[in-house]
Design an enzyme around this catalytic site. Structure first.
Site, mmCIF file in Angstrom:
data_model
loop_
_atom_site.group_PDB
_atom_site.id
_atom_site.type_symbol
_atom_site.label_atom_id
_atom_site.label_comp_id
_atom_site.label_asym_id
_atom_site.label_seq_id
_atom_site.Cartn_x
_atom_site.Cartn_y
_atom_site.Cartn_z
ATOM 1 N N MET A 1 1.004 -1.211 -0.042
ATOM 2 C CA MET A 1 -0.061 -0.087 0.101
ATOM 3 C C MET A 1 0.772 1.447 0.228
ATOM 4 O O MET A 1 0.469 2.487 0.376
ATOM 5 C CB MET A 1 -0.913 0.103 1.184
ATOM 6 C CG MET A 1 -1.902 -1.186 1.224
ATOM 7 S SD MET A 1 -3.585 -0.771 2.121
ATOM 8 C CE MET A 1 -2.785 -0.381 3.520
ATOM 9 N N GLU B 1 11.868 -0.488 5.099
ATOM 10 C CA GLU B 1 12.880 -1.575 4.578
ATOM 11 C C GLU B 1 12.100 -2.716 4.717
ATOM 12 O O GLU B 1 12.526 -3.733 4.139
ATOM 13 C CB GLU B 1 13.927 -1.341 5.771
ATOM 14 C CG GLU B 1 15.169 -0.722 5.369
ATOM 15 C CD GLU B 1 15.979 -1.077 4.320
ATOM 16 O OE1 GLU B 1 16.097 -2.399 3.996
ATOM 17 O OE2 GLU B 1 16.250 -0.140 3.387
ATOM 18 N N GLY B 2 11.031 -2.993 5.455
ATOM 19 C CA GLY B 2 10.306 -4.081 5.546
ATOM 20 C C GLY B 2 9.848 -4.506 4.017
ATOM 21 O O GLY B 2 9.912 -5.524 3.671
ATOM 22 N N HIS B 3 9.122 -3.583 3.331
ATOM 23 C CA HIS B 3 8.613 -3.695 2.065
ATOM 24 C C HIS B 3 10.088 -4.118 1.171
ATOM 25 O O HIS B 3 9.996 -4.991 0.283
ATOM 26 C CB HIS B 3 7.990 -2.520 1.519
ATOM 27 C CG HIS B 3 6.782 -1.946 2.281
ATOM 28 N ND1 HIS B 3 6.728 -0.896 2.715
ATOM 29 C CD2 HIS B 3 5.460 -2.574 2.141
ATOM 30 C CE1 HIS B 3 5.549 -0.698 3.248
ATOM 31 N NE2 HIS B 3 4.887 -1.860 2.976
ATOM 32 N N GLN C 1 -10.366 -2.313 2.442
ATOM 33 C CA GLN C 1 -10.055 -3.019 3.643
ATOM 34 C C GLN C 1 -9.664 -2.138 4.876
ATOM 35 O O GLN C 1 -9.323 -2.637 6.072
ATOM 36 C CB GLN C 1 -8.483 -3.698 3.372
ATOM 37 C CG GLN C 1 -7.503 -2.793 3.253
ATOM 38 C CD GLN C 1 -6.110 -3.680 2.681
ATOM 39 O OE1 GLN C 1 -5.980 -4.035 1.692
ATOM 40 N NE2 GLN C 1 -5.094 -3.740 3.587
ATOM 41 N N ASP D 1 2.161 -9.148 9.247
ATOM 42 C CA ASP D 1 0.978 -9.512 8.974
ATOM 43 C C ASP D 1 0.488 -10.971 8.901
ATOM 44 O O ASP D 1 0.263 -11.429 8.031
ATOM 45 C CB ASP D 1 0.257 -8.797 7.734
ATOM 46 C CG ASP D 1 0.421 -7.355 7.702
ATOM 47 O OD1 ASP D 1 -0.239 -6.620 8.343
ATOM 48 O OD2 ASP D 1 1.357 -6.636 7.325
ATOM 49 N N VAL E 1 11.022 -6.836 9.525
ATOM 50 C CA VAL E 1 12.195 -6.042 9.616
ATOM 51 C C VAL E 1 11.885 -4.842 10.870
ATOM 52 O O VAL E 1 10.679 -4.483 10.809
ATOM 53 C CB VAL E 1 12.461 -5.248 8.428
ATOM 54 C CG1 VAL E 1 13.851 -4.382 8.370
ATOM 55 C CG2 VAL E 1 12.666 -6.454 7.226
ATOM 56 N N SER F 1 4.176 1.381 8.071
ATOM 57 C CA SER F 1 3.725 2.756 7.558
ATOM 58 C C SER F 1 3.051 3.605 8.499
ATOM 59 O O SER F 1 3.219 4.747 8.749
ATOM 60 C CB SER F 1 2.860 2.723 6.225
ATOM 61 O OG SER F 1 3.626 1.682 5.499
HETATM 62 O O1 PAF Z 1 -0.245 -5.727 3.599
HETATM 63 C C1 PAF Z 1 -0.753 -5.071 2.908
HETATM 64 O O2 PAF Z 1 -0.103 -3.840 2.725
HETATM 65 C C2 PAF Z 1 -2.249 -5.041 2.308
HETATM 66 O O3 PAF Z 1 -3.065 -5.612 3.144
HETATM 67 C C3 PAF Z 1 -2.041 -5.718 0.955
HETATM 68 C C4 PAF Z 1 -1.620 -7.136 0.804
HETATM 69 C C5 PAF Z 1 -1.254 -4.850 -0.095
HETATM 70 C C6 PAF Z 1 -3.644 -5.840 0.171
HETATM 71 O O4 PAF Z 1 -3.901 -4.336 0.122
#
Ligand code: PAF
Length: 285
Positions: A30, A35-37, A61, A151, A177, A187
């Site tokens: 999103m 750094e995690g991403h 969501q 998550d 991370v 975030s």
């Molecule tokens: O983990 C997230 O950032 C969101 O839930 C995802 C998987 C990008 C779906 O919108």
């Protein structure tokens, strides 16, 4: 790094990669990357020949009163971070592209995996997640997809969906991370005031104590849980617990005792308006 804005262009790109025989890893995000991403993107690069990252703040969501409108967005910053990562395509669909007029389909995973933990306090959240992730999967048709262990419940739910729907996609989970003081990167950390930020690091410290107690031989889930909860009560007085649970690694059901398969200690808590989650595996190393 080429950007793709439309579903049609995204489908065309991935169809071409498939026809050339390339494996393709997908990393959904999103945005407001950290750094995690980036660690998930690096994992994707290791496992596949092509990497597609998406940035899409998915409205479905977020519940009413949650932070959809103020969710941090900074595309320039994200582009700069991704430039170093040598991804193949960045998918940036608009909300109208993903949810055009008349869009009416939801994907809901029912039962125990969604009825616990974040599923209890964020009604509809996981339906929003699975709906958008399945839509991404059917547009991109990746060989594999990479999600973050922070998550953990989301990853388990996505794995369930992939299994139930016989999707030919391998799901990878990348490790959490952390900031130097242990706080899991998110975030949402930017919402924290300095005072709450100082207390937020105690989340991971509490999980560390739970893990130590487990490593020392404690298997009573109630005792393990109390170690974490009591620590937070003392060291993070402004932390409002949503849940602190010791759960089965597969089913996510709260346990009485941790058995041979280990468990996960999972926590969600509010620091002011900001809801943070974290977890640690209780397994014998
Ligand atoms: O983990 C997230 O950032 C969101 O839930 C995802 C998987 C990008 C779906 O919108």
């Amino acid at each position: 790094m080429e950007k793709i804005f439309t579903i049609e262009d995204m489908e065309r790109y991935s169809r071409r990669q498939r026809s050339l025989g390339y494996s393709l890893a997908f990393v959904p995000t999103m945005g407001y990357l950290h750094e995690g991403h980036l660690s998930l993107v690096r994992l994707a690069r290791q496992i596949a020949e092509r990497v597609v990252v998406s940035i899409f703040v998915n409205p479905t969501q977020f519940g009413p009163g949650e932070d959809y409108n103020r969710y941090p967005r900074d595309l320039e910053r994200d582009l700069n971070l991704l430039r170093e990562e040598k991804i193949n395509r960045l998918f940036l669909p608009s909300t109208e592209e993903m949810y055009p007029e008349g869009h009416a389909t939801e994907v809901r995973i029912t039962g125990p995996l969604t009825d616990v933990l974040c599923g209890l306090s964020r009604s509809g959240h996981f339906t929003g997640v699975t709906s958008i992730v399945l839509k991404f999967f059917s547009i991109i048709r990746p060989t594999m997809a990479v999600f973050g262990q922070k998550d953990y419940q989301q990853s388990q739910i996505i794995k369930r969906m992939v299994q139930d729907l016989h999707l030919d996609i391998k799901i990878f989970t990348g490790p959490i991370v952390r900031e130097p003081d242990g706080l899991a990167m998110s975030s949402r950390n930017r919402y924290l005031t300095p005072g709450l930020r100082r207390q937020a690091r105690e989340l991971y410290a509490s999980l560390g104590l739970v893990k130590k107690k487990y490593d020392d031989g404690e298997r009573d889930a109630m005792v393990l849980r109390e170690v974490g909860v009591n620590y937070l009560r003392q060291l993070a007085p402004d932390c409002l617990l949503d849940y602190y649970e010791i759960v089965d690694r597969e089913t996510l059901q709260p346990l009485d005792r941790v058995g041979a398969n280990g468990a996960v200690a999972m926590v969600a808590a509010y620091f002011g308006e900001t809801r943070l989650i974290d977890n640690v595996m209780l397994i014998l190393e």
